[in-house]
Design a protein around this motif. Sequence first.
Motif, PDB file in Angstrom:
ATOM      1  N   MET A 114       0.309  17.666 -18.127  1.00 59.24           N
ATOM      2  CA  MET A 114      -0.856  18.515 -18.248  1.00 59.24           C
ATOM      3  C   MET A 114      -0.529  19.951 -18.250  1.00 59.24           C
ATOM      4  SD  MET A 114      -4.135  18.532 -15.793  1.00 59.24           S
ATOM      5  CE  MET A 114      -5.633  19.841 -16.152  1.00 59.24           C
ATOM      6  N   ALA A 115       0.265  20.582 -17.766  1.00 59.50           N
ATOM      7  CA  ALA A 115       0.604  21.980 -17.496  1.00 59.50           C
ATOM      8  C   ALA A 115       1.381  22.515 -19.054  1.00 59.50           C
ATOM      9  CB  ALA A 115       1.554  22.250 -16.430  1.00 59.50           C
ATOM     10  N   ILE A 116       2.213  21.438 -19.061  1.00 60.05           N
ATOM     11  CA  ILE A 116       3.228  21.813 -20.581  1.00 60.05           C
ATOM     12  C   ILE A 116       2.209  21.764 -22.111  1.00 60.05           C
ATOM     13  CG2 ILE A 116       4.878  20.733 -22.034  1.00 60.05           C
ATOM     14  CD1 ILE A 116       6.276  19.994 -19.334  1.00 60.05           C
ATOM     15  N   ALA A 117       1.383  20.484 -22.018  1.00 57.94           N
ATOM     16  CA  ALA A 117       0.564  20.245 -23.100  1.00 57.94           C
ATOM     17  C   ALA A 117      -0.495  21.274 -23.110  1.00 57.94           C
ATOM     18  CB  ALA A 117       0.085  18.987 -23.199  1.00 57.94           C
ATOM     19  N   GLY A 118      -0.859  21.812 -21.901  1.00 55.48           N
ATOM     20  CA  GLY A 118      -2.092  22.683 -21.949  1.00 55.48           C
ATOM     21  C   GLY A 118      -3.327  21.971 -22.015  1.00 55.48           C
ATOM     22  N   TRP A 119      -3.361  20.968 -21.524  1.00 53.58           N
ATOM     23  CA  TRP A 119      -4.750  20.079 -21.605  1.00 53.58           C
ATOM     24  C   TRP A 119      -5.609  20.928 -20.899  1.00 53.58           C
ATOM     25  CZ3 TRP A 119      -2.323  14.723 -20.033  1.00 53.58           C
ATOM     26  CH2 TRP A 119      -1.718  14.228 -20.679  1.00 53.58           C
ATOM     27  N   LEU A 120      -7.004  21.093 -21.317  1.00 57.75           N
ATOM     28  CA  LEU A 120      -8.143  21.561 -20.723  1.00 57.75           C
ATOM     29  C   LEU A 120      -7.817  23.187 -20.576  1.00 57.75           C
ATOM     30  CD1 LEU A 120      -8.754  19.404 -17.489  1.00 57.75           C
ATOM     31  CD2 LEU A 120      -9.990  19.276 -19.756  1.00 57.75           C
TER      32      LEU A 120
ATOM     33  N   THR B   1      -2.232  27.043 -14.831  1.00 57.32           N
ATOM     34  CA  THR B   1      -0.967  26.379 -14.984  1.00 57.32           C
ATOM     35  C   THR B   1      -0.083  26.305 -13.754  1.00 57.32           C
ATOM     36  OG1 THR B   1      -1.155  26.738 -17.270  1.00 57.32           O
ATOM     37  CG2 THR B   1       1.019  26.197 -16.535  1.00 57.32           C
ATOM     38  N   THR B   2       0.228  27.556 -13.248  1.00 60.39           N
ATOM     39  CA  THR B   2       0.958  27.664 -12.194  1.00 60.39           C
ATOM     40  C   THR B   2       0.684  26.868 -10.956  1.00 60.39           C
ATOM     41  OG1 THR B   2       1.454  30.204 -12.682  1.00 60.39           O
ATOM     42  CG2 THR B   2       1.835  29.399 -10.447  1.00 60.39           C
ATOM     43  N   LEU B   3      -0.664  26.743 -10.648  1.00 59.56           N
ATOM     44  CA  LEU B   3      -1.327  25.986  -9.444  1.00 59.56           C
ATOM     45  C   LEU B   3      -0.939  24.460 -10.026  1.00 59.56           C
ATOM     46  CD1 LEU B   3      -4.344  27.717  -8.024  1.00 59.56           C
ATOM     47  CD2 LEU B   3      -2.036  27.771  -7.240  1.00 59.56           C
ATOM     48  N   ILE B   4      -1.271  24.224 -10.906  1.00 54.07           N
ATOM     49  CA  ILE B   4      -1.013  22.643 -11.486  1.00 54.07           C
ATOM     50  C   ILE B   4       0.631  22.248 -11.146  1.00 54.07           C
ATOM     51  CG2 ILE B   4      -0.709  21.182 -13.452  1.00 54.07           C
ATOM     52  CD1 ILE B   4      -3.239  22.641 -14.592  1.00 54.07           C
TER      53      ILE B   4
ATOM     54  N   ALA C  40       4.061  13.416 -12.778  1.00 54.09           N
ATOM     55  CA  ALA C  40       4.198  13.262 -14.211  1.00 54.09           C
ATOM     56  C   ALA C  40       3.200  13.555 -14.849  1.00 54.09           C
ATOM     57  CB  ALA C  40       4.801  11.883 -14.492  1.00 54.09           C
ATOM     58  N   ASP C  41       1.918  13.338 -14.521  1.00 61.63           N
ATOM     59  CA  ASP C  41       0.819  13.643 -15.307  1.00 61.63           C
ATOM     60  C   ASP C  41       0.606  15.107 -15.080  1.00 61.63           C
ATOM     61  OD1 ASP C  41       0.415  11.241 -16.302  1.00 61.63           O
ATOM     62  OD2 ASP C  41      -1.193  10.528 -14.820  1.00 61.63           O
ATOM     63  N   SER C  42       0.808  15.623 -14.115  1.00 63.72           N
ATOM     64  CA  SER C  42       0.470  17.152 -13.848  1.00 63.72           C
ATOM     65  C   SER C  42       1.233  18.157 -14.781  1.00 63.72           C
ATOM     66  CB  SER C  42       0.700  17.536 -12.529  1.00 63.72           C
ATOM     67  OG  SER C  42      -0.239  16.882 -11.549  1.00 63.72           O
ATOM     68  N   LEU C  43       2.603  17.667 -14.828  1.00 58.51           N
ATOM     69  CA  LEU C  43       3.661  18.493 -15.524  1.00 58.51           C
ATOM     70  C   LEU C  43       3.200  18.379 -17.046  1.00 58.51           C
ATOM     71  CD1 LEU C  43       7.176  17.881 -14.128  1.00 58.51           C
ATOM     72  CD2 LEU C  43       5.562  19.723 -13.773  1.00 58.51           C
TER      73      LEU C  43
ATOM     74  N   ALA D 215       0.800  -1.170  -0.067  1.00 66.26           N
ATOM     75  CA  ALA D 215      -0.011  -0.006   0.001  1.00 66.26           C
ATOM     76  C   ALA D 215       0.864   1.451   0.040  1.00 66.26           C
ATOM     77  CB  ALA D 215      -0.867  -0.001   1.167  1.00 66.26           C
ATOM     78  N   VAL D 216       2.093   1.239   0.800  1.00 65.10           N
ATOM     79  CA  VAL D 216       2.824   2.259   0.761  1.00 65.10           C
ATOM     80  C   VAL D 216       3.481   2.563  -0.712  1.00 65.10           C
ATOM     81  CG1 VAL D 216       4.909   3.474   1.777  1.00 65.10           C
ATOM     82  CG2 VAL D 216       3.171   2.330   3.549  1.00 65.10           C
ATOM     83  N   ARG D 217       4.028   1.553  -1.117  1.00 63.30           N
ATOM     84  CA  ARG D 217       4.577   1.748  -2.440  1.00 63.30           C
ATOM     85  C   ARG D 217       3.489   2.137  -3.673  1.00 63.30           C
ATOM     86  NH1 ARG D 217       8.848  -3.615  -2.853  1.00 63.30           N
ATOM     87  NH2 ARG D 217      10.284  -2.679  -1.458  1.00 63.30           N
ATOM     88  N   ALA D 218       2.292   1.751  -3.494  1.00 61.44           N
ATOM     89  CA  ALA D 218       1.319   2.156  -4.421  1.00 61.44           C
ATOM     90  C   ALA D 218       1.116   3.631  -4.277  1.00 61.44           C
ATOM     91  CB  ALA D 218      -0.077   1.488  -4.053  1.00 61.44           C
ATOM     92  N   VAL D 219       1.114   4.065  -2.972  1.00 58.91           N
ATOM     93  CA  VAL D 219       0.881   5.597  -2.483  1.00 58.91           C
ATOM     94  C   VAL D 219       2.258   6.415  -3.455  1.00 58.91           C
ATOM     95  CG1 VAL D 219       0.970   7.479  -1.043  1.00 58.91           C
ATOM     96  CG2 VAL D 219      -0.453   5.488  -0.624  1.00 58.91           C
ATOM     97  N   ILE D 220       3.225   5.802  -2.850  1.00 60.80           N
ATOM     98  CA  ILE D 220       4.493   6.622  -3.810  1.00 60.80           C
ATOM     99  C   ILE D 220       4.326   6.634  -5.201  1.00 60.80           C
ATOM    100  CG2 ILE D 220       6.945   6.315  -3.841  1.00 60.80           C
ATOM    101  CD1 ILE D 220       6.928   5.117  -0.913  1.00 60.80           C
ATOM    102  N   GLY D 221       3.938   5.313  -5.491  1.00 58.00           N
ATOM    103  CA  GLY D 221       4.003   5.277  -7.099  1.00 58.00           C
ATOM    104  C   GLY D 221       2.668   6.003  -7.875  1.00 58.00           C
ATOM    105  N   LEU D 222       1.862   6.183  -6.896  1.00 58.21           N
ATOM    106  CA  LEU D 222       0.732   6.958  -7.611  1.00 58.21           C
ATOM    107  C   LEU D 222       1.188   8.597  -7.280  1.00 58.21           C
ATOM    108  CD1 LEU D 222      -2.589   4.961  -6.397  1.00 58.21           C
ATOM    109  CD2 LEU D 222      -1.905   5.758  -8.580  1.00 58.21           C
ATOM    110  N   ASN D 223       1.631   9.055  -6.414  1.00 57.02           N
ATOM    111  CA  ASN D 223       2.100  10.325  -6.294  1.00 57.02           C
ATOM    112  C   ASN D 223       3.019  10.529  -7.465  1.00 57.02           C
ATOM    113  OD1 ASN D 223       0.657  10.974  -3.984  1.00 57.02           O
ATOM    114  ND2 ASN D 223       2.204  10.416  -2.713  1.00 57.02           N
ATOM    115  N   LEU D 224       3.843   9.736  -7.509  1.00 58.68           N
ATOM    116  CA  LEU D 224       5.069  10.087  -8.774  1.00 58.68           C
ATOM    117  C   LEU D 224       4.267  10.209 -10.190  1.00 58.68           C
ATOM    118  CD1 LEU D 224       7.833   7.588  -7.688  1.00 58.68           C
ATOM    119  CD2 LEU D 224       7.902  10.198  -7.663  1.00 58.68           C
ATOM    120  N   LEU D 225       3.264   9.007 -10.470  1.00 57.39           N
ATOM    121  CA  LEU D 225       2.322   9.316 -11.617  1.00 57.39           C
ATOM    122  C   LEU D 225       1.544  10.717 -11.659  1.00 57.39           C
ATOM    123  CD1 LEU D 225       1.339   7.714 -14.151  1.00 57.39           C
ATOM    124  CD2 LEU D 225      -0.352   6.896 -12.776  1.00 57.39           C
ATOM    125  N   TRP D 226       1.060  11.086 -10.495  1.00 54.67           N
ATOM    126  CA  TRP D 226       0.310  12.059 -10.449  1.00 54.67           C
ATOM    127  C   TRP D 226       1.368  13.363 -10.767  1.00 54.67           C
ATOM    128  CZ3 TRP D 226      -4.786  12.882  -9.605  1.00 54.67           C
ATOM    129  CH2 TRP D 226      -5.344  14.024  -9.326  1.00 54.67           C
TER     130      TRP D 226
END
Length: 155
Positions: free
Chosen positions: A113-119, A126-129, A108-111, A95-106
């Motif tokens: 999203m910000a760079i690609a300008g999704w939505l 963008t700054t808050l993302i 990467a996805d956030s960056l 469970a701890v490793r899953a949280v760490i992995g999901l945080n790392l995925l979040w």
Amino acid sequence: MSAQSLNPTFATGGPGDGAGTGTAVRGDTGLLRVALRLDAIATGAVGLAALVGCTAFDAALGLPTAFLVGLGAFLVLYALGVWQIARRTTPHRTAVRAVIGLNLLWFADSLVMAIAGWLDPTGLGTTLIVLQAIVVLAFADLQLFGLRRARRSVR
């Protein structure tokens, strides 16, 4: 003899050890549990803010209300799950490793999203993302450090 039984850091959980039936992190889990709690509190706060302020944040952030509602609901539920993991004296290693992995995925996805300008977020959006991505990366780093510290304390 399994690889787990040769490794003193993690042991199979059993009744009364707070670990259920999975493998549990052994050693000094104090920092790890604090890192998980802080993550849960921050994530829950952002989720509640997204839910409560979705209409007001829509225009300011350039993120659709429906997206903010879905995001807020997900974050609140995720925060509750992370809090449950943090409550255990010996959290589940998986469970701890899953949280760490999901945080790392979040992160990467956030960056992306910000760079690609999704939505099509505003400059503030963008700054808050990007800022929340950095905070999430810091949580993942602190959790990984806490996991390693617990492992070292067993040796």
